[in-house]
Design a protein around this motif. Structure first.
Motif, PDB file in Angstrom:
ATOM      1  N   VAL A 149       0.833  -1.201   0.000  1.00  0.00           N
ATOM      2  CA  VAL A 149       0.000   0.000   0.000  1.00  0.00           C
ATOM      3  C   VAL A 149       0.869   1.253   0.000  1.00  0.00           C
ATOM      4  O   VAL A 149       1.993   1.258   0.513  1.00  0.00           O
ATOM      5  N   THR A 150       0.340   2.310  -0.635  1.00  0.00           N
ATOM      6  CA  THR A 150       0.897   3.648  -0.476  1.00  0.00           C
ATOM      7  C   THR A 150      -0.139   4.485   0.262  1.00  0.00           C
ATOM      8  O   THR A 150      -1.343   4.355   0.019  1.00  0.00           O
ATOM      9  N   LEU A 151       0.322   5.340   1.151  1.00  0.00           N
ATOM     10  CA  LEU A 151      -0.567   6.119   2.011  1.00  0.00           C
ATOM     11  C   LEU A 151      -0.575   7.575   1.586  1.00  0.00           C
ATOM     12  O   LEU A 151       0.471   8.234   1.569  1.00  0.00           O
ATOM     13  N   GLY A 152      -1.756   8.087   1.252  1.00  0.00           N
ATOM     14  CA  GLY A 152      -1.895   9.491   0.902  1.00  0.00           C
ATOM     15  C   GLY A 152      -2.164  10.348   2.122  1.00  0.00           C
ATOM     16  O   GLY A 152      -2.939   9.963   3.000  1.00  0.00           O
ATOM     17  N   VAL A 153      -1.524  11.503   2.190  1.00  0.00           N
ATOM     18  CA  VAL A 153      -1.734  12.453   3.292  1.00  0.00           C
ATOM     19  C   VAL A 153      -2.121  13.806   2.704  1.00  0.00           C
ATOM     20  O   VAL A 153      -1.795  14.119   1.555  1.00  0.00           O
ATOM     21  N   PRO A 154      -2.820  14.630   3.487  1.00  0.00           N
ATOM     22  CA  PRO A 154      -3.369  15.880   2.944  1.00  0.00           C
ATOM     23  C   PRO A 154      -2.303  16.916   2.622  1.00  0.00           C
ATOM     24  O   PRO A 154      -1.203  16.919   3.198  1.00  0.00           O
ATOM     25  N   LEU A 155      -2.659  17.809   1.715  1.00  0.00           N
ATOM     26  CA  LEU A 155      -1.780  18.896   1.287  1.00  0.00           C
ATOM     27  C   LEU A 155      -2.416  20.262   1.524  1.00  0.00           C
ATOM     28  O   LEU A 155      -1.759  21.186   2.014  1.00  0.00           O
ATOM     29  N   LYS A 156      -3.694  20.397   1.203  1.00  0.00           N
ATOM     30  CA  LYS A 156      -4.329  21.718   1.136  1.00  0.00           C
ATOM     31  C   LYS A 156      -4.263  22.480   2.455  1.00  0.00           C
ATOM     32  O   LYS A 156      -4.073  23.701   2.466  1.00  0.00           O
ATOM     33  N   SER A 157      -4.418  21.769   3.579  1.00  0.00           N
ATOM     34  CA  SER A 157      -4.462  22.464   4.871  1.00  0.00           C
ATOM     35  C   SER A 157      -3.073  22.814   5.394  1.00  0.00           C
ATOM     36  O   SER A 157      -2.949  23.517   6.407  1.00  0.00           O
ATOM     37  N   HIS A 188       3.277   2.977   9.774  1.00  0.00           N
ATOM     38  CA  HIS A 188       4.516   2.212   9.715  1.00  0.00           C
ATOM     39  C   HIS A 188       4.567   1.166  10.823  1.00  0.00           C
ATOM     40  O   HIS A 188       5.001   0.021  10.599  1.00  0.00           O
ATOM     41  N   ALA A 189       4.130   1.533  12.015  1.00  0.00           N
ATOM     42  CA  ALA A 189       4.145   0.585  13.133  1.00  0.00           C
ATOM     43  C   ALA A 189       3.208  -0.592  12.870  1.00  0.00           C
ATOM     44  O   ALA A 189       3.497  -1.731  13.262  1.00  0.00           O
ATOM     45  N   THR A 190       2.109  -0.335  12.189  1.00  0.00           N
ATOM     46  CA  THR A 190       1.113  -1.382  11.938  1.00  0.00           C
ATOM     47  C   THR A 190       1.442  -2.203  10.700  1.00  0.00           C
ATOM     48  O   THR A 190       1.315  -3.432  10.699  1.00  0.00           O
ATOM     49  N   LEU A 191       1.849  -1.549   9.639  1.00  0.00           N
ATOM     50  CA  LEU A 191       2.001  -2.203   8.337  1.00  0.00           C
ATOM     51  C   LEU A 191       3.430  -2.636   8.030  1.00  0.00           C
ATOM     52  O   LEU A 191       3.642  -3.507   7.181  1.00  0.00           O
ATOM     53  N   LEU A 195       4.000  -0.927   3.868  1.00  0.00           N
ATOM     54  CA  LEU A 195       3.830   0.488   3.545  1.00  0.00           C
ATOM     55  C   LEU A 195       4.966   0.901   2.620  1.00  0.00           C
ATOM     56  O   LEU A 195       6.119   1.016   3.042  1.00  0.00           O
ATOM     57  N   LEU A 196       4.652   1.106   1.354  1.00  0.00           N
ATOM     58  CA  LEU A 196       5.688   1.389   0.358  1.00  0.00           C
ATOM     59  C   LEU A 196       6.157   2.830   0.386  1.00  0.00           C
ATOM     60  O   LEU A 196       7.345   3.104   0.190  1.00  0.00           O
ATOM     61  N   LEU A 230      10.697   9.273  12.530  1.00  0.00           N
ATOM     62  CA  LEU A 230      11.082   7.878  12.283  1.00  0.00           C
ATOM     63  C   LEU A 230      12.507   7.864  11.729  1.00  0.00           C
ATOM     64  O   LEU A 230      12.739   7.553  10.557  1.00  0.00           O
ATOM     65  N   PRO A 231      13.495   8.203  12.559  1.00  0.00           N
ATOM     66  CA  PRO A 231      14.855   8.425  12.043  1.00  0.00           C
ATOM     67  C   PRO A 231      15.529   7.199  11.451  1.00  0.00           C
ATOM     68  O   PRO A 231      16.443   7.336  10.636  1.00  0.00           O
ATOM     69  N   ASP A 232      15.091   6.015  11.821  1.00  0.00           N
ATOM     70  CA  ASP A 232      15.754   4.806  11.328  1.00  0.00           C
ATOM     71  C   ASP A 232      15.015   4.156  10.157  1.00  0.00           C
ATOM     72  O   ASP A 232      15.382   3.067   9.721  1.00  0.00           O
ATOM     73  N   THR A 233      13.987   4.810   9.675  1.00  0.00           N
ATOM     74  CA  THR A 233      13.127   4.202   8.655  1.00  0.00           C
ATOM     75  C   THR A 233      13.365   4.770   7.265  1.00  0.00           C
ATOM     76  O   THR A 233      13.469   4.041   6.286  1.00  0.00           O
ATOM     77  N   HIS A 234      13.458   6.081   7.165  1.00  0.00           N
ATOM     78  CA  HIS A 234      13.617   6.802   5.900  1.00  0.00           C
ATOM     79  C   HIS A 234      12.574   6.338   4.869  1.00  0.00           C
ATOM     80  O   HIS A 234      12.896   5.792   3.812  1.00  0.00           O
ATOM     81  N   LEU A 235      11.330   6.584   5.228  1.00  0.00           N
ATOM     82  CA  LEU A 235      10.255   6.326   4.279  1.00  0.00           C
ATOM     83  C   LEU A 235      10.391   7.271   3.092  1.00  0.00           C
ATOM     84  O   LEU A 235      10.650   8.467   3.256  1.00  0.00           O
ATOM     85  N   LYS A 236      10.215   6.722   1.929  1.00  0.00           N
ATOM     86  CA  LYS A 236      10.266   7.550   0.734  1.00  0.00           C
ATOM     87  C   LYS A 236       8.871   8.042   0.365  1.00  0.00           C
ATOM     88  O   LYS A 236       7.856   7.568   0.873  1.00  0.00           O
TER      89      LYS A 236
END
Length: 549
Positions: A149-157, A188-191, A195-196, A230-236
């Motif tokens: 899965v990829t997770l979308g997060v909001p931008l407008k606000s 990240h903790a759950t998936l 989580l790609l 999440l300093p040890d994860t480096h999610l892209k």
């Protein structure tokens, strides 16, 4: 229309004559032809084609995980991404797909994680509230299917309000960066590795006046905030998820800005460089039609877009995958009578193959999840974010079916299921001239298992008086001695515009409301002689032919 000159163009009559001579010299007979027309029917004429599949395979691969779905963040926030509802439907398409949580409702969902878990959602959060229960349900779905899965997060606000094009349209709840980070941490903790990436906003160029360079800076800012938590994860990240324009100026500008930070900057930040594309539009007064969807013009427009995306990937030296992470037949929920009609089966199969052959790594079809077929909600409805979409891949026959997790496969789904039958491997260019795209689409894949798969799609409407069979004389590499074909077809009388999804079969097999095929699709032998095979494809059908040594 761009014309391609190829041996198939220049030598078609000669190739056909040579093929016929080979058949005679080999002293071999073809299997009995298909039954002729019944009483009162007129025999169809045939259009001959000569294609050469004997050449070397290209470096462009058909990969695992090529297809998947884009779903609204609102569906996630309503708890619809569950094992009970979706697992079998995803597994039928393979165990390496991708779900994108995003869409226009990305900015309309209230994230309730960490210290924000008890904060009430404001009225603007018409997409619902996403919480830990939604992540837990998603985790069970991913574990059951192997999908990611990829997770979308909001931008407008989170940007300067002065940069919003229309602040009054679908005003976003005031989500903070701390909320975004809390959701990503929980995801990240759950998936875990399922989580790609994290996607920032949806079609920023439609809803903001941010320049591509400003959007690149915004994506980097999100990544910095997530990295701090999440300093040890480096999610892209996924970006820029540009709108459906047929040009590529936005992603080129975004890439320019990324490369200005150094040649390794895109690779360090981006898990994928994403674009959107729809074949047609049902937005405003726009109307899509079946002839338009199946036309050579639509195919060529997509090819130009895809080749431009590939060129961006070339600029990045293929260090960042190029994706279409939202796409379908017609934007703004699809076109009734087109997106939900049989023709979309053939179109989606063709579109997946065209996308893969042009070097794009992933194609995600936007779909509803928990919806009753045809129950489309108007744009001003509170239920619009989770509404049925005419281009959806599945829907329930009625509320009772939905309550028992019974979703019927749509025409679109059958195209994806057919694509699922193809092996991993490398494309072989069949050099079909552009002038023939109004009648035939053709692809070949040299499989990693040493097979050769050929897909032939007759895009003509069988109800048209001038529709013809496509009779394809196919030259094979040496050593291929047998072949079997599987047919994608509809038994409904309405042709490409038939709305009877239950009449669609692949090799005589249907997908049940439980999400599984009623039996393995069957195949029929095709004759191979002297490295030549002849295949007839009826209008409005596709043949998937697998040749073996």
């Amino acid at each position: 229309m761009r014309m391609r000159t190829s041996p198939a163009t220049l030598l078609r009559p000669a190739a056909l004559a040579a093929a016929a001579a080979l058949f005679v010299c080999a002293g071999q007979a073809f299997a009995d032809p298909a039954p002729g027309p019944g009483a009162g029917q007129t025999a169809r004429s045939a259009t001959p084609f000569a294609l050469d599949a004997s050449g070397s395979a290209s470096q462009t691969r058909l990969k695992v995980g090529m297809q998947g779905f884009s779903v609204e963040s609102a569906d996630f926030a309503h708890g619809y991404l569950t094992k009970d509802l979706l697992a079998e439907r995803l597994k039928t398409l393979g165990d390496h797909g991708v779900l994108r949580l995003g869409g226009y409702s990305m900015d309309l969902v209230w994230p309730a994680f960490g210290t924000f878990k008890d904060n009430p959602a404001p009225a603007q959060a018409i997409g619902g509230t996403a919480d830990q229960a939604d992540l837990d349900g998603l985790k069970k779905l991913l574990d059951a299917t192997g999908w990611k899965v990829t997770l979308g997060v909001p931008l407008k606000s989170l940007i300067d309000p002065a940069k919003l094009k229309n602040p009054a349209k679908d005003p976003a709840p005031q989500v903070t960066m701390d909320q975004v980070v809390a959701e990503v941490k929980a995801a990240h903790a759950t998936l875990g590795d399922d989580l790609l990436s994290v996607e920032v906003g949806n079609e920023y160029d439609n809803v903001t006046t941010l320049t591509p360079a400003e959007m690149w800076s915004t994506v980097k800012h999100y990544q910095d905030e997530i990295d701090t938590a999440l300093p040890d994860t480096h999610l892209k990240m996924t970006g820029p998820s540009a709108n459906t324009a047929v040009t590529n100026s936005t992603i080129n500008g975004f890439t320019d800005a990324a490369l200005a930070d150094g040649p390794d900057a895109p690779r360090r930040t981006l898990a994928e460089l994403a674009s959107h594309l729809y074949a047609g539009s049902h937005c405003g007064t726009s109307t899509a039609t079946m002839p338009q969807l199946m036309s050579a013009g639509t195919y060529l427009t997509a090819r130009t877009k895809l080749q431009g995306i590939k060129a961006v990937g070339d600029r990045l030296h293929h260090t960042v995958p190029m994706t279409l992470n939202e796409s379908n037949s017609a934007s703004c929920s699809g076109q009734p009578g087109v997106s939900d009609a049989y023709g979309s089966s053939l179109w989606s199969l063709d579109y997946l193959l065209e996308t893969a052959q042009n070097g794009v790594s992933r194609l995600l079809f936007h779909t509803n999840t928990a919806a009753v077929c045809g129950d489309f909600k108007p744009r001003d409805s509170a239920d619009y974010p989770i509404s049925y979409r005419y281009y959806g891949a599945f829907c329930a026959a009625d509320q009772s079916a939905l309550d028992t997790h019974q979703l019927s496969a749509s025409a679109l789904y059958y195209g994806l299921w057919t694509f699922r039958q193809l092996p991993q491997g490398r494309f072989v260019d069949l050099a079909l001239p552009d002038e023939d795209l109004g009648k035939l689409r053709a692809y070949a894949i040299r499989g990693d298992d040493s097979s050769l798969s050929v897909v032939l799609i007759n895009v003509q409407d069988p109800t048209a008086t001038d529709a013809t069979d496509d009779t394809v004389t196919l030259k094979l590499p040496k050593g291929f001695r047998s072949g079997r074909q599987t047919t994608l077809a509809s038994s409904a009388p309405g042709g490409l515009t038939s709305l009877e999804a239950g009449a669609i079969t692949l090799g005589g097999s249907s997908v049940t409301p439980a999400g599984t095929p009623d039996h393995t699709p069957y195949s029929e032998p095709v004759h191979v002689g002297a490295n030549i095979s002849a295949i007839t494809v009826a209008p409005g059908t596709a043949q998937i032919v697998r040749f073996s040594r």
